[in-house]
Design a protein around this motif. Structure first.
Motif, PDB file in Angstrom:
ATOM      1  N   UNK A 174      17.654   7.609   5.090  1.00  0.00           N
ATOM      2  CA  UNK A 174      17.741   6.750   3.908  1.00  0.00           C
ATOM      3  C   UNK A 174      17.075   7.425   2.715  1.00  0.00           C
ATOM      4  N   UNK A 175      15.956   8.088   2.972  1.00  0.00           N
ATOM      5  CA  UNK A 175      15.238   8.803   1.923  1.00  0.00           C
ATOM      6  C   UNK A 175      16.108   9.899   1.318  1.00  0.00           C
ATOM      7  N   UNK A 176      16.814  10.632   2.156  1.00  0.00           N
ATOM      8  CA  UNK A 176      17.673  11.727   1.689  1.00  0.00           C
ATOM      9  C   UNK A 176      18.847  11.192   0.863  1.00  0.00           C
ATOM     10  N   UNK A 177      19.486  10.128   1.334  1.00  0.00           N
ATOM     11  CA  UNK A 177      20.614   9.535   0.608  1.00  0.00           C
ATOM     12  C   UNK A 177      20.166   9.020  -0.752  1.00  0.00           C
ATOM     13  N   UNK A 178      19.041   8.322  -0.765  1.00  0.00           N
ATOM     14  CA  UNK A 178      18.496   7.807  -2.019  1.00  0.00           C
ATOM     15  C   UNK A 178      18.178   8.956  -2.976  1.00  0.00           C
ATOM     16  N   UNK A 179      17.597  10.021  -2.453  1.00  0.00           N
ATOM     17  CA  UNK A 179      17.242  11.175  -3.281  1.00  0.00           C
ATOM     18  C   UNK A 179      18.481  11.831  -3.870  1.00  0.00           C
ATOM     19  N   UNK A 180      19.563  11.838  -3.115  1.00  0.00           N
ATOM     20  CA  UNK A 180      20.815  12.396  -3.618  1.00  0.00           C
ATOM     21  C   UNK A 180      21.339  11.565  -4.786  1.00  0.00           C
ATOM     22  N   UNK A 181      21.251  10.251  -4.663  1.00  0.00           N
ATOM     23  CA  UNK A 181      21.703   9.355  -5.729  1.00  0.00           C
ATOM     24  C   UNK A 181      20.895   9.572  -7.014  1.00  0.00           C
ATOM     25  N   UNK A 182      19.582   9.631  -6.877  1.00  0.00           N
ATOM     26  CA  UNK A 182      18.770   9.784  -8.084  1.00  0.00           C
ATOM     27  C   UNK A 182      18.838  11.216  -8.612  1.00  0.00           C
ATOM     28  N   UNK A 183      19.134  12.176  -7.726  1.00  0.00           N
ATOM     29  CA  UNK A 183      19.324  13.551  -8.192  1.00  0.00           C
ATOM     30  C   UNK A 183      20.527  13.650  -9.114  1.00  0.00           C
ATOM     31  N   UNK A 184      21.620  12.962  -8.751  1.00  0.00           N
ATOM     32  CA  UNK A 184      22.810  12.911  -9.605  1.00  0.00           C
ATOM     33  C   UNK A 184      22.464  12.262 -10.934  1.00  0.00           C
ATOM     34  N   UNK A 197       0.818  -1.219   0.000  1.00  0.00           N
ATOM     35  CA  UNK A 197       0.000   0.000   0.000  1.00  0.00           C
ATOM     36  C   UNK A 197       0.860   1.281   0.000  1.00  0.00           C
ATOM     37  N   UNK A 198       2.025   1.191  -0.629  1.00  0.00           N
ATOM     38  CA  UNK A 198       2.892   2.360  -0.703  1.00  0.00           C
ATOM     39  C   UNK A 198       2.494   3.232  -1.900  1.00  0.00           C
ATOM     40  N   UNK A 199       2.632   4.540  -1.754  1.00  0.00           N
ATOM     41  CA  UNK A 199       2.204   5.494  -2.776  1.00  0.00           C
ATOM     42  C   UNK A 199       3.341   5.963  -3.671  1.00  0.00           C
ATOM     43  N   UNK A 200       4.577   5.629  -3.302  1.00  0.00           N
ATOM     44  CA  UNK A 200       5.740   5.993  -4.108  1.00  0.00           C
ATOM     45  C   UNK A 200       6.958   5.238  -3.577  1.00  0.00           C
ATOM     46  N   UNK A 201       8.033   5.262  -4.341  1.00  0.00           N
ATOM     47  CA  UNK A 201       9.288   4.664  -3.882  1.00  0.00           C
ATOM     48  C   UNK A 201       9.754   5.372  -2.612  1.00  0.00           C
ATOM     49  N   UNK A 202       9.588   6.693  -2.579  1.00  0.00           N
ATOM     50  CA  UNK A 202      10.014   7.467  -1.415  1.00  0.00           C
ATOM     51  C   UNK A 202       9.188   7.120  -0.174  1.00  0.00           C
ATOM     52  N   UNK A 203       7.912   6.881  -0.379  1.00  0.00           N
ATOM     53  CA  UNK A 203       7.047   6.477   0.726  1.00  0.00           C
ATOM     54  C   UNK A 203       7.537   5.163   1.329  1.00  0.00           C
ATOM     55  N   UNK A 204       7.899   4.221   0.477  1.00  0.00           N
ATOM     56  CA  UNK A 204       8.398   2.922   0.932  1.00  0.00           C
ATOM     57  C   UNK A 204       9.697   3.076   1.726  1.00  0.00           C
ATOM     58  N   UNK A 205      10.665   3.827   1.171  1.00  0.00           N
ATOM     59  CA  UNK A 205      11.960   3.980   1.828  1.00  0.00           C
ATOM     60  C   UNK A 205      11.833   4.705   3.166  1.00  0.00           C
ATOM     61  N   UNK A 206      11.023   5.738   3.182  1.00  0.00           N
ATOM     62  CA  UNK A 206      10.840   6.509   4.417  1.00  0.00           C
ATOM     63  C   UNK A 206      10.191   5.657   5.509  1.00  0.00           C
ATOM     64  N   UNK A 207       9.228   4.821   5.090  1.00  0.00           N
ATOM     65  CA  UNK A 207       8.522   3.972   6.042  1.00  0.00           C
ATOM     66  C   UNK A 207       9.430   2.882   6.607  1.00  0.00           C
ATOM     67  N   UNK A 208      10.209   2.244   5.745  1.00  0.00           N
ATOM     68  CA  UNK A 208      11.003   1.089   6.176  1.00  0.00           C
ATOM     69  C   UNK A 208      12.369   1.463   6.740  1.00  0.00           C
ATOM     70  N   UNK A 209      13.014   2.498   6.167  1.00  0.00           N
ATOM     71  CA  UNK A 209      14.394   2.787   6.562  1.00  0.00           C
ATOM     72  C   UNK A 209      14.598   4.175   7.162  1.00  0.00           C
ATOM     73  N   UNK A 210      13.592   5.025   7.111  1.00  0.00           N
ATOM     74  CA  UNK A 210      13.703   6.318   7.760  1.00  0.00           C
ATOM     75  C   UNK A 210      14.086   7.467   6.847  1.00  0.00           C
ATOM     76  N   UNK A 211      14.037   8.669   7.413  1.00  0.00           N
ATOM     77  CA  UNK A 211      14.259   9.907   6.662  1.00  0.00           C
ATOM     78  C   UNK A 211      15.664  10.001   6.082  1.00  0.00           C
TER      79      UNK A 211
END
Length: 424
Positions: free
Chosen positions: A118-128, A102-116
């Motif tokens: 992890x979300x920031x690190x992942x966002x940095x990777x995809x931003x690059x 029932x996740x609404x986005x990849x970010x929703x999943x990461x934030x829920x399971x691994x925390x904020x």
């Protein structure tokens, strides 16, 4: 050749201005960031499928496919086409994330399971990754207007990026989805025309099928690298994953599976252009050099294909990064179209700056693709209970491997074959 250059400038300007005038204008957050149409309609199967295919048939991807065909024959083309099976992997996992988690986005999943964090690190990777998409695709356009670093090369990149930005600013993801339908149709027609010219010269498909050597030195290692990377590669590309959450679950799954099949076929077909170059002995950028041997009309058509594929990718990149910054990382209460447009403008500037440092097209995906290898267990085994630390360890392994490749730290004894470094 000067007359060809005039035609190419005309196509570049007219095609992108045409898209600007016909693109829908998004006035709501849902339309700009999620592609929701009039009456809250979501993208249907055909719109989503066409958008997935053409937004992933990058200008740099079809250039790479042709170059690998030139270097390794049918082995190189097949190896690169394997990357498009990423759609099937991502489609199945996103379907399960939505229906079971029932996740609404990849970010929703990461934030829920691994925390904020992890979300920031992942966002940095995809931003690059997203910034890489701007310069690596616009560079392909530039090669049709002059040598790297020349005035024509740089001017064409700036004009092309600016005009693509203009129509994407108008409608965000709605503009991107709308233009993708037109761009997909044009790409398919133009590819058929070019392949008809190629087969008209060669006369038989047999030399194409028999080209290359199915060995590690002949490019087979690239095939296995692609098979490994399809379990991690798609998840660092929001151009793909954002589209996994904008339509119904079953519609989305069908679209991703279809895109995987047709993406594979289109890339394999385009590699035949490079294989033809191998057969006749051309050197350099396969698509450009082969087009020259086929005449003026072919040069113009090839330029049109590149503009079509590059604009579809870059407009999707703009819409994805605006969503990343404003929606996924921003304050949900202050999301606005204006902020999304500002994010796009800054991305266009930041993503164009690298062209002045003469980067190589292949380095964009070689680096990012290696650095995200650690994402595979995070998403493939998403239901497995795991401590938050596991995310950081998995990502760290990929980052270290990527840096080792970039800076040449990897000892030769670590390589399984004496073949070729992955360049896809």
């Amino acid at each position: 050749m000067e007359s060809v250059l005039y035609w190419q400038w005309g196509i570049l300007i007219v095609a992108t201005l045409f898209l600007y005038y016909i693109s829908p204008k998004a006035v709501t957050n849902e339309g700009f960031f999620a592609g929701v149409g009039v009456g809250d309609t979501k993208p249907n199967y055909f719109t989503l499928t066409f958008s997935l295919i053409i937004s992933w048939i990058f200008a740099k991807s079809i250039t790479n496919a042709a170059n690998l065909g030139l270097s390794f024959g049918i082995v190189g083309g097949t190896a690169y086409a394997v990357y498009y099976l990423s759609f099937i992997v991502a489609g199945i996992i996103i379907y399960k994330l939505r229906t079971q988690g029932k996740f609404e986005s990849i970010h929703h999943f990461l934030n829920t399971k691994f925390g904020k964090s992890a979300l920031v690190i992942f966002s940095l990777l995809i931003g690059i990754r997203l910034l890489n998409e701007i310069w690596s695709n616009s560079m392909v356009i530039g090669t049709y207007f002059g040598e790297q670093g020349s005035a024509g090369y740089i001017l064409s990149i700036i004009v092309f990026t600016g005009l693509t930005l203009a129509y994407t600013l108008k409608g965000g993801l709605s503009s991107s989805l709308f233009s993708d339908i037109i761009q997909m149709g044009l790409f398919a027609i133009l590819l058929i025309v070019v392949l008809t010219l190629v087969f008209g010269k060669e006369g038989s498909i047999t030399p194409f099928v028999q080209s290359g050597e199915w060995s590690f030195a002949g490019g087979l290692d690239l095939f296995f690298v692609a098979l490994i990377q399809i379990f991690s590669y798609p998840f660092h590309d929001p151009v793909m994953t954002d589209r996994g959450f904008i339509s119904g679950e079953k519609t989305t799954l069908k679209s991703f599976l279809t895109a995987g099949v047709f993406g594979f076929v289109f890339i394999l077909l385009f590699s035949l252009i490079g294989i033809y170059g191998k057969l006749i002995g051309v050197e350099g950028q396969a698509a450009v050099e082969v087009a020259k041997t086929l005449g003026v009309v072919s040069m113009i058509i090839m330029n049109f294909i590149m503009i079509t594929s590059a604009s579809s990718t870059i407009d999707s990149t703009f819409s994805s990064i605006s969503k990343l910054i404003v929606v996924d990382l921003g304050n949900k209460q202050t999301v606005s179209v204006r902020k999304g447009r500002i994010a796009m403008i800054l991305t266009a500037i930041g993503g164009t700056i690298p062209i002045f440092f003469s980067p190589t097209i292949l380095s964009a995906t070689t680096i990012s693709g290696t650095m995200v290898l650690g994402l595979a267990p995070v998403f493939v085994f998403w239901k497995v209970p795991a401590p938050k630390l596991s995310f950081y360890l998995a990502v760290a392994v990929g980052l270290i491997a990527g840096l080792a490749v970039v800076f040449g730290w990897m000892p030769e004894s670590f390589y399984l074959t004496a073949g070729n470094m992955p360049g896809c």
